[in-house]
Motif scaffolding. Structure first.
Motif: not given
Ligand code: ACO
Length: 327
Positions: A242-243, A246-248, A305-306, A322, A324
């Motif tokens: 669910h990324l 902008d989330d990355v 940070d993702n 993925y 974190k």
């Protein structure tokens, strides 16, 4: 279940710099062609009799242990991703462990060409998540110059030598390698491979004369495959976690060709200023590209940070992770 967090990173490239200008004197090429088609300006080459991938891997691991205040005897397992092992056997992981004083623990190599680091990271993660081990070193090291034909302009401009290593430790606060995907398709083998030197075509005068000990690559076929699969697998790992773009915080792509990296970032909806890129100074260092990116950008990373790591390579192999960031 604990996650496997990257708690340290270190990298190493040898001193000698092979520039596009020097390549212009070796084969019929030019800086403009190399730069526009690949983004590469220079690459580092390991010179010196009897020096293999383990030399660079050991430098990266020694630096990692020092930086993270880890004693060799605390390490539970060392995994080395390499396509250019020092020997067919013993494995390069053993050689590296010996050089840095890691003894009496498991060590093995993983061979997945340019996806090797992602594969090794995925395997190392399992040992932490299962609770079996608490400190796992994953190192990517490749001396591509050993299998590069410096009379073949279609491949010799692409590759460089280097190594990078990470330390994996358990984390119970939601940081670390949160997901990964590894894939392969053996039907792509003929587009990118080293024909001789293994059991199918053991070394002989004939294989040397035919230059079968060098990388063979059908560049356009690999390019097409890479653009599609690296972008697809990156999109897949974002979707299932669910990324949105902008989330990355960072895309950490295998550094094979700037155009492939741009296409992947575009598909993921990620701005180019959030894409780690060092291909201009190292070229394609195979299993070392991703850890060398993390090493170069370490000071710009923040806890939480993702990161999406993505790679593809000979085999074909490809994958994404993925992460974190934990510190
Ligand atoms: N300098 C000048 N001209 C060159 C060079 C060079 N170094 N290399 C090739 N050319 C020429 C070709 O001969 C061809 O000329 P022609 O049209 O007269 O026949 C022309 O340039 C175009 O060649 P292409 O191969 O079609 O060029 P392309 O745009 O596909 O770029 C490249 C080649 C950079 C290799 C690209 O195909 C690519 O990046 N492929 C993927 C490489 C990769 O990512 N590999 C995977 C990882 S490696 C691993 O897993 C170990």
């Amino acid at each position: 279940m604990s996650k496997a967090a990257i708690t340290g990173i270190h990298g190493y490239v040898p001193d000698y710099v092979l520039t596009n200008a020097e390549l212009e004197r070796m084969v019929d090429t030019n800086d403009e062609w190399i730069t526009t088609r690949t983004g590469i300006k220079e690459r580092h080459i390991l010179k010196g009799e009897g020096m293999g991938s383990s030399h660079m891997g050991a430098k990266a691991v020694a630096g990692l242990l020092e930086k993270t205040n880890t004693k060799p005897e605390e390490v539970d397992l060392l995994i080395c991703a390499t396509t250019t092992p020092d020997y067919i056997f013993p494995c390069t992981a053993n050689l590296i462990s010996d050089m840095v004083g890691i003894r009496n623990v498991g060590g093995f190599d993983i061979q997945a060409a340019c996806s090797g680091f992602l594969y090794a990271l995925t395997v190392g993660t399992q040992f932490i998540e299962s609770g079996k081990y608490r400190k796992v070193v994953v190192v990517g090291a490749d001396k591509m110059s050993a299998i590069t034909d410096y009379t073949d302009r279609t491949t010799c401009v692409l590759f460089g030598d280097g190594a990078g290593a990470v330390l994996l430790e358990p984390n119970d606060d939601g940081y670390g390698v949160l997901d990964s995907i590894i894939r392969s398709d053996g039907s792509g083998q003929q587009h990118l491979f080293q024909k001789a030197g293994g059991s199918r075509y053991p070394p002989s005068h004939e294989t040397v004369e035919k230059r079968w000990h060098y990388v063979y690559q059908d560049g356009p076929s690999v390019f097409k495959f890479a653009v599609k699969n690296m972008a697809d697998v990156s999109a897949e790992i974002m979707e299932r976690n669910h990324l949105a773009g902008d989330d990355v915080a960072w895309l950490v792509p295998h550094q094979a060709n700037k155009r492939i990296i741009d296409a992947t970032a575009n598909r993921m909806g990620i701005n180019t200023n959030k894409v780690m890129m060092n291909i201009h100074k190292y070229g394609n260092t195979t299993a070392a590209t991703i850890p060398l990116c993390l090493f170069d950008y370490e000071s710009q990373l923040n806890k939480g940070d993702n990161l999406v790591l993505a790679a593809f390579g000979g085999g074909f192999t490809w994958g994404a992770a993925y992460v974190k960031w934990a510190y």
